[in-house]
Design an enzyme around this catalytic site. Structure first.
Site, PDB file in Angstrom:
ATOM      1  N   ASP A  32       0.850  -1.190   0.000  1.00  0.00           N
ATOM      2  CA  ASP A  32       0.000   0.000   0.000  1.00  0.00           C
ATOM      3  C   ASP A  32       0.888   1.244   0.000  1.00  0.00           C
ATOM      4  OD1 ASP A  32      -3.242   0.509   0.995  1.00  0.00           O
ATOM      5  OD2 ASP A  32      -1.836   2.196   1.005  1.00  0.00           O
ATOM      6  N   ASN A  41     -12.844  -2.886   2.899  1.00  0.00           N
ATOM      7  CA  ASN A  41     -13.720  -1.728   3.047  1.00  0.00           C
ATOM      8  C   ASN A  41     -14.760  -1.744   1.933  1.00  0.00           C
ATOM      9  OD1 ASN A  41     -12.232  -0.705   5.249  1.00  0.00           O
ATOM     10  ND2 ASN A  41     -10.754   0.242   3.869  1.00  0.00           N
ATOM     11  N   VAL A  88     -11.089   3.117  -3.483  1.00  0.00           N
ATOM     12  CA  VAL A  88     -10.787   2.625  -4.835  1.00  0.00           C
ATOM     13  C   VAL A  88     -11.851   1.586  -5.210  1.00  0.00           C
ATOM     14  CG1 VAL A  88      -9.120   1.427  -6.295  1.00  0.00           C
ATOM     15  CG2 VAL A  88      -8.305   3.012  -4.534  1.00  0.00           C
ATOM     16  N   HIS A 146     -10.374  -5.111  -3.057  1.00  0.00           N
ATOM     17  CA  HIS A 146      -9.022  -5.410  -2.575  1.00  0.00           C
ATOM     18  C   HIS A 146      -9.109  -5.767  -1.108  1.00  0.00           C
ATOM     19  CE1 HIS A 146      -9.914  -1.123  -2.354  1.00  0.00           C
ATOM     20  NE2 HIS A 146      -9.204  -1.102  -1.232  1.00  0.00           N
ATOM     21  N   HIS A 182      -7.062  -5.724   2.361  1.00  0.00           N
ATOM     22  CA  HIS A 182      -5.909  -5.158   3.064  1.00  0.00           C
ATOM     23  C   HIS A 182      -5.340  -6.215   4.006  1.00  0.00           C
ATOM     24  CE1 HIS A 182      -6.793  -0.734   2.345  1.00  0.00           C
ATOM     25  NE2 HIS A 182      -8.003  -1.232   2.129  1.00  0.00           N
TER      26      HIS A 182
HETATM   27  P1  AMP Z   1      -9.709   1.522   0.337  1.00  0.00           P
HETATM   28  O1  AMP Z   1      -9.729   2.831   1.065  1.00  0.00           O
HETATM   29  O2  AMP Z   1     -10.109   0.341   1.143  1.00  0.00           O
HETATM   30  O3  AMP Z   1     -10.462   1.617  -0.985  1.00  0.00           O
HETATM   31  O4  AMP Z   1      -8.184   1.244   0.016  1.00  0.00           O
HETATM   32  C1  AMP Z   1      -7.521   1.760  -1.098  1.00  0.00           C
HETATM   33  C2  AMP Z   1      -6.066   1.667  -0.763  1.00  0.00           C
HETATM   34  O5  AMP Z   1      -5.325   1.791  -1.968  1.00  0.00           O
HETATM   35  C3  AMP Z   1      -5.572   2.761   0.194  1.00  0.00           C
HETATM   36  O6  AMP Z   1      -5.039   2.166   1.358  1.00  0.00           O
HETATM   37  C4  AMP Z   1      -4.524   3.491  -0.631  1.00  0.00           C
HETATM   38  O7  AMP Z   1      -3.436   3.924   0.147  1.00  0.00           O
HETATM   39  C5  AMP Z   1      -4.130   2.441  -1.647  1.00  0.00           C
HETATM   40  N1  AMP Z   1      -3.606   2.969  -2.885  1.00  0.00           N
HETATM   41  C6  AMP Z   1      -4.138   3.935  -3.660  1.00  0.00           C
HETATM   42  N2  AMP Z   1      -3.363   4.154  -4.729  1.00  0.00           N
HETATM   43  C7  AMP Z   1      -2.308   3.302  -4.632  1.00  0.00           C
HETATM   44  C8  AMP Z   1      -1.171   3.044  -5.430  1.00  0.00           C
HETATM   45  N3  AMP Z   1      -0.924   3.722  -6.570  1.00  0.00           N
HETATM   46  N4  AMP Z   1      -0.290   2.094  -5.026  1.00  0.00           N
HETATM   47  C9  AMP Z   1      -0.521   1.406  -3.887  1.00  0.00           C
HETATM   48  N5  AMP Z   1      -1.583   1.597  -3.087  1.00  0.00           N
HETATM   49  C10 AMP Z   1      -2.473   2.538  -3.450  1.00  0.00           C
END
Ligand code: AMP
Length: 113
Positions: free
Chosen positions: A30, A86, A95, A99, A101
């Site tokens: 992340d 989430n 996003v 995914h 975590h």
């Molecule tokens: P969520 O808030 O559960 O949708 O998690 C999305 C996650 O994607 C967050 O923890 C971000 O820090 C991570 N994220 C967003 N863009 C990137 C990226 N380019 N590379 C790695 N992680 C990312």
């Protein structure tokens, strides 16, 4: 429809720190780590969120969790770890590409914020 940021990472259009890849998923670190170890297990199939997963995704969802477990072992999270998905605005999803975590490397408080 545009590609999600995670599809762009899978297609190597956006750089990321890859920890693992197979036919069904990738694992990256992340970019905004919330613990000493924080990675994301992301299916290659675009499912927007767990709330949109279908019955036919059962094996894939199991694969994501088993991959998270294997990554926890590989990353030496013997003391414990947390797996989080989430979903939606109140769930903290930012996003729109499912995914998982995986967090560890410190004591994680409960309940989460
Ligand atoms: P969520 O808030 O559960 O949708 O998690 C999305 C996650 O994607 C967050 O923890 C971000 O820090 C991570 N994220 C967003 N863009 C990137 C990226 N380019 N590379 C790695 N992680 C990312």
């Amino acid at each position: 429809m545009g590609q999600t940021i995670f599809q762009n990472i899978m297609n190597r259009k956006i750089p990321a720190d890859f920890l693992y890849e197979d036919e069904h998923c990738i694992v990256i670190r992340d970019i905004n780590a919330q613990a000493p170890t924080h990675c994301l297990i992301i299916p290659k199939k675009l499912i927007s969120r767990i709330g949109d997963a279908a019955e036919e995704d059962q094996n894939l969802l199991g694969h994501l969790l088993l991959t998270a477990k294997k990554m926890a072992k590989k990353l030496k999270l013997e003391a414990g770890f947390r797996i989080i998905i989430n979903n939606g605005k109140d769930g903290g999803e930012t996003v729109p590409h499912l995914h998982v975590h995986l967090l560890g490397g410190r004591s994680l408080i409960w309940p989460p914020g």
